[in-house]
Design a protein around this motif. Structure first.
Motif, PDB file in Angstrom:
ATOM      1  N   ARG A 351       0.855  -1.185   0.000  1.00  0.00           N
ATOM      2  CA  ARG A 351       0.000   0.000   0.000  1.00  0.00           C
ATOM      3  C   ARG A 351       0.889   1.232   0.000  1.00  0.00           C
ATOM      4  O   ARG A 351       1.847   1.325   0.766  1.00  0.00           O
ATOM      5  CB  ARG A 351      -0.949   0.010   1.208  1.00  0.00           C
ATOM      6  CG  ARG A 351      -1.703  -1.292   1.400  1.00  0.00           C
ATOM      7  CD  ARG A 351      -2.766  -1.194   2.466  1.00  0.00           C
ATOM      8  NE  ARG A 351      -4.001  -0.607   1.963  1.00  0.00           N
ATOM      9  CZ  ARG A 351      -4.946  -1.310   1.328  1.00  0.00           C
ATOM     10  NH1 ARG A 351      -4.781  -2.604   1.121  1.00  0.00           N
ATOM     11  NH2 ARG A 351      -6.050  -0.725   0.901  1.00  0.00           N
ATOM     12  N   LEU A 352       0.553   2.191  -0.866  1.00  0.00           N
ATOM     13  CA  LEU A 352       1.343   3.405  -1.027  1.00  0.00           C
ATOM     14  C   LEU A 352       0.424   4.615  -0.956  1.00  0.00           C
ATOM     15  O   LEU A 352      -0.724   4.560  -1.440  1.00  0.00           O
ATOM     16  CB  LEU A 352       2.074   3.397  -2.376  1.00  0.00           C
ATOM     17  CG  LEU A 352       3.081   2.270  -2.617  1.00  0.00           C
ATOM     18  CD1 LEU A 352       3.458   2.209  -4.084  1.00  0.00           C
ATOM     19  CD2 LEU A 352       4.320   2.479  -1.762  1.00  0.00           C
ATOM     20  N   PRO A 353       0.885   5.721  -0.390  1.00  0.00           N
ATOM     21  CA  PRO A 353       0.066   6.934  -0.379  1.00  0.00           C
ATOM     22  C   PRO A 353      -0.088   7.489  -1.793  1.00  0.00           C
ATOM     23  O   PRO A 353       0.907   7.691  -2.500  1.00  0.00           O
ATOM     24  CB  PRO A 353       0.866   7.898   0.513  1.00  0.00           C
ATOM     25  CG  PRO A 353       1.849   7.042   1.252  1.00  0.00           C
ATOM     26  CD  PRO A 353       2.145   5.887   0.349  1.00  0.00           C
ATOM     27  N   SER A 354      -1.312   7.709  -2.223  1.00  0.00           N
ATOM     28  CA  SER A 354      -1.519   8.280  -3.557  1.00  0.00           C
ATOM     29  C   SER A 354      -0.979   9.708  -3.585  1.00  0.00           C
ATOM     30  O   SER A 354      -1.028  10.431  -2.595  1.00  0.00           O
ATOM     31  CB  SER A 354      -3.007   8.265  -3.918  1.00  0.00           C
ATOM     32  OG  SER A 354      -3.740   9.077  -3.030  1.00  0.00           O
ATOM     33  N   GLY A 355      -0.456  10.069  -4.720  1.00  0.00           N
ATOM     34  CA  GLY A 355       0.095  11.407  -4.881  1.00  0.00           C
ATOM     35  C   GLY A 355       1.503  11.572  -4.372  1.00  0.00           C
ATOM     36  O   GLY A 355       2.118  12.619  -4.578  1.00  0.00           O
ATOM     37  N   SER A 356       2.036  10.551  -3.708  1.00  0.00           N
ATOM     38  CA  SER A 356       3.412  10.636  -3.212  1.00  0.00           C
ATOM     39  C   SER A 356       4.364   9.959  -4.197  1.00  0.00           C
ATOM     40  O   SER A 356       3.964   9.122  -5.005  1.00  0.00           O
ATOM     41  CB  SER A 356       3.527   9.973  -1.841  1.00  0.00           C
ATOM     42  OG  SER A 356       3.297   8.581  -1.945  1.00  0.00           O
ATOM     43  N   THR A 357       5.614  10.311  -4.105  1.00  0.00           N
ATOM     44  CA  THR A 357       6.620   9.710  -4.968  1.00  0.00           C
ATOM     45  C   THR A 357       7.109   8.405  -4.369  1.00  0.00           C
ATOM     46  O   THR A 357       7.480   8.351  -3.199  1.00  0.00           O
ATOM     47  CB  THR A 357       7.816  10.663  -5.144  1.00  0.00           C
ATOM     48  OG1 THR A 357       7.361  11.886  -5.734  1.00  0.00           O
ATOM     49  CG2 THR A 357       8.871  10.039  -6.048  1.00  0.00           C
ATOM     50  N   PHE A 358       7.067   7.352  -5.150  1.00  0.00           N
ATOM     51  CA  PHE A 358       7.603   6.076  -4.698  1.00  0.00           C
ATOM     52  C   PHE A 358       8.619   5.566  -5.715  1.00  0.00           C
ATOM     53  O   PHE A 358       8.711   6.053  -6.841  1.00  0.00           O
ATOM     54  CB  PHE A 358       6.496   5.037  -4.467  1.00  0.00           C
ATOM     55  CG  PHE A 358       5.774   4.583  -5.703  1.00  0.00           C
ATOM     56  CD1 PHE A 358       6.216   3.470  -6.416  1.00  0.00           C
ATOM     57  CD2 PHE A 358       4.647   5.243  -6.154  1.00  0.00           C
ATOM     58  CE1 PHE A 358       5.547   3.042  -7.554  1.00  0.00           C
ATOM     59  CE2 PHE A 358       3.971   4.822  -7.290  1.00  0.00           C
ATOM     60  CZ  PHE A 358       4.437   3.721  -7.991  1.00  0.00           C
ATOM     61  N   GLY A 359       9.404   4.601  -5.294  1.00  0.00           N
ATOM     62  CA  GLY A 359      10.433   4.052  -6.162  1.00  0.00           C
ATOM     63  C   GLY A 359      10.035   2.685  -6.693  1.00  0.00           C
ATOM     64  O   GLY A 359       9.387   1.896  -6.008  1.00  0.00           O
ATOM     65  N   LEU A 360      10.426   2.407  -7.927  1.00  0.00           N
ATOM     66  CA  LEU A 360      10.265   1.084  -8.529  1.00  0.00           C
ATOM     67  C   LEU A 360      11.594   0.695  -9.144  1.00  0.00           C
ATOM     68  O   LEU A 360      12.212   1.494  -9.850  1.00  0.00           O
ATOM     69  CB  LEU A 360       9.188   1.091  -9.602  1.00  0.00           C
ATOM     70  CG  LEU A 360       9.087  -0.221 -10.406  1.00  0.00           C
ATOM     71  CD1 LEU A 360       8.350  -1.278  -9.601  1.00  0.00           C
ATOM     72  CD2 LEU A 360       8.421  -0.008 -11.756  1.00  0.00           C
ATOM     73  N   SER A 361      12.049  -0.531  -8.880  1.00  0.00           N
ATOM     74  CA  SER A 361      13.291  -1.012  -9.469  1.00  0.00           C
ATOM     75  C   SER A 361      13.104  -2.426  -9.994  1.00  0.00           C
ATOM     76  O   SER A 361      12.359  -3.228  -9.403  1.00  0.00           O
ATOM     77  CB  SER A 361      14.429  -1.001  -8.444  1.00  0.00           C
ATOM     78  OG  SER A 361      15.615  -1.557  -9.001  1.00  0.00           O
TER      79      SER A 361
END
Length: 431
Positions: A351-361
């Protein structure tokens, strides 16, 4: 991240992270969006090495519909990231009571970076590639305690090639400042004395990846207790000592196993070990950028270096052009600032906060040229967008690409394709 255009521009660069320690065999750095992260560090090999081509990025912008993953929620996406290929990891490793000879290898002790001895030899009736030596290699099967003549070597890690482990570096056979592996390629770094077998990340290391004896023998040296999450090599000024095990194998050759996980070594000096017996677990102790096993072979203790690939010692040698496979897909609650952040990230959140920057690798192993990697994001069955594809050039071996993404609310699935086939996916909810 600032205000980004609907179809972000792409900036690509090719860099090489060389030097003893971690060799980024080819680094293709991909930035998407308007606020790219800083360039990863560049390390030379004691001089000014030329940059290798790091494959190619096909397509100049993210494609998709609706801006489902977007900066500002209106078309396109906000993403900055990069890609790194590692040929592995290591650096000069002084043995206890000694120093790394010549400063050009990993293990210390009396042996220096002598030219690898031996040529091709016959193992179990087969023939090996490379070199022109002679002689038969028999014995050494798993569980064996003796060898009938020259020991045949069993692979020290189990699991699927390119998915659970990958060969990051071979022995450097060039006695000058150049680089030459046993296939006359450049999948090594200058002065490298062993074979580097890398696993995906510290997440994989924390699961406990066993290292097994490649042949029967007697333990002659053990060093344990050193920190095992190191991300620095000798080029960075590292002087750390690796957790290590040395064996004199039944045919008189010496094997040096380096970079064990802290307190994982299961043998003691004087122990008789069988082929396939556990010695410890993969770590990143000593001068090492990430978890891997560094294995050196010598004709005898203190004798000439032996390249087990050139000498045809492996029972089943992994292919030189190993198939490209996905080792891990990693999500992060925040952006990835460096390759260390990728390899050290905790297990992926769901689960991730919408509108926030997250990383994908995406972390891959293998070294087959012309394989096309594509990452696409779906909300339900609807394509949100696809990142620009990447074409491998065969130099990558252990490769990492990463991005920063801002997600709209919804249930998402990131799919990774190799040559058009979905090979891995990760699901998450942005809320």
């Amino acid at each position: 991240m600032g205000t980004c255009p609907r179809l972000p521009a792409m900036r690509a660069a090719a860099l090489e992270l060389g030097a003893r320690g971690m060799r980024w065999g080819a680094l293709g750095l991909l930035f998407l969006g308007c606020s790219p992260a800083s360039d990863p560090p560049y390390y030379g090999t004691g001089g000014s090495p030329g940059a290798e081509s790091g494959g190619s990025s096909a397509g100049g912008s993210a494609e998709g519909s609706g801006g489902a993953i977007a900066s500002g929620g209106s078309g396109g996406m906000s993403s900055s990231g990069g890609a790194r290929a590692t040929g592995g990891v290591g650096g000069a490793e002084p043995a206890a009571g000694g120093t790394a000879s010549g400063g050009s290898g990993e293990s210390g002790g009396a042996s220096s970076g002598a030219a690898a001895s031996g040529g091709a030899s016959t193992a179990d009736g087969g023939t090996s590639s490379g070199g022109d030596g002679s002689g038969g290699a028999t014995g050494g099967a798993a569980g064996a305690t003796t060898c009938d003549g020259e020991c045949v070597l069993e692979w020290p890690l189990i699991g699927e090639l390119s998915r659970e482990w990958t060969i990051a570096n071979y022995v450097d056979l060039d006695p000058t400042g150049g680089i030459r592996d046993y296939k006359n390629g450049s999948r090594a770094y200058n002065g490298h004395l062993g074979v580097d077998i890398a696993i995906a990340s510290f997440r994989a290391m924390d699961k406990g990846i066993p290292i097994y004896a490649v042949a029967p023998g007697t333990v002659t040296y053990v060093h344990d207790g050193e920190p095992d999450r190191n991300t620095i090599a000798s080029v960075d000024g590292c002087t750390a000592v690796a957790n290590s095990v040395y064996l004199v194998h039944a045919d008189g050759r010496e094997g040096r196993y380096l970079h064990f996980r802290t307190n994982s070594i299961t043998v003691e000096v004087g122990d008789k070990v069988a082929t396939g017996q556990k010695l410890g677990e993969v770590g990143s102790s000593g001068c090492s950028h990430s978890p891997h096993l560094h294995l050196e072979m010598y004709d005898e203790p203190g004798g000439p270096l032996v390249d087990p690939f050139l000498a045809g010692l492996w029972r089943e040698p992994p292919p030189y052009d190993a198939p490209v496979k996905v080792m891990e897909v990693v999500l992060s609650l925040g952006p990835f600032a460096s390759v260390e952040a990728v390899t050290s990230a905790p297990p992926s959140p769901t689960r991730l906060p919408s509108g926030s920057t997250f990383g994908l690798s995406v972390i891959t192993g293998g070294a087959t040229p012309d394989v096309v990697e594509q990452v696409s994001f779906y909300r339900g069955n609807t394509l949100g967008f696809s990142l620009p594809s990447y074409v491998f050039d065969g130099s990558e071996r252990h490769y990492m690409r990463w991005w920063e993404v801002i997600a709209d609310p919804g249930e998402w699935r990131a799919e990774v394709r190799l040559d058009g086939e979905v090979v891995e996916s990760v699901e998450f909810v942005a809320e």
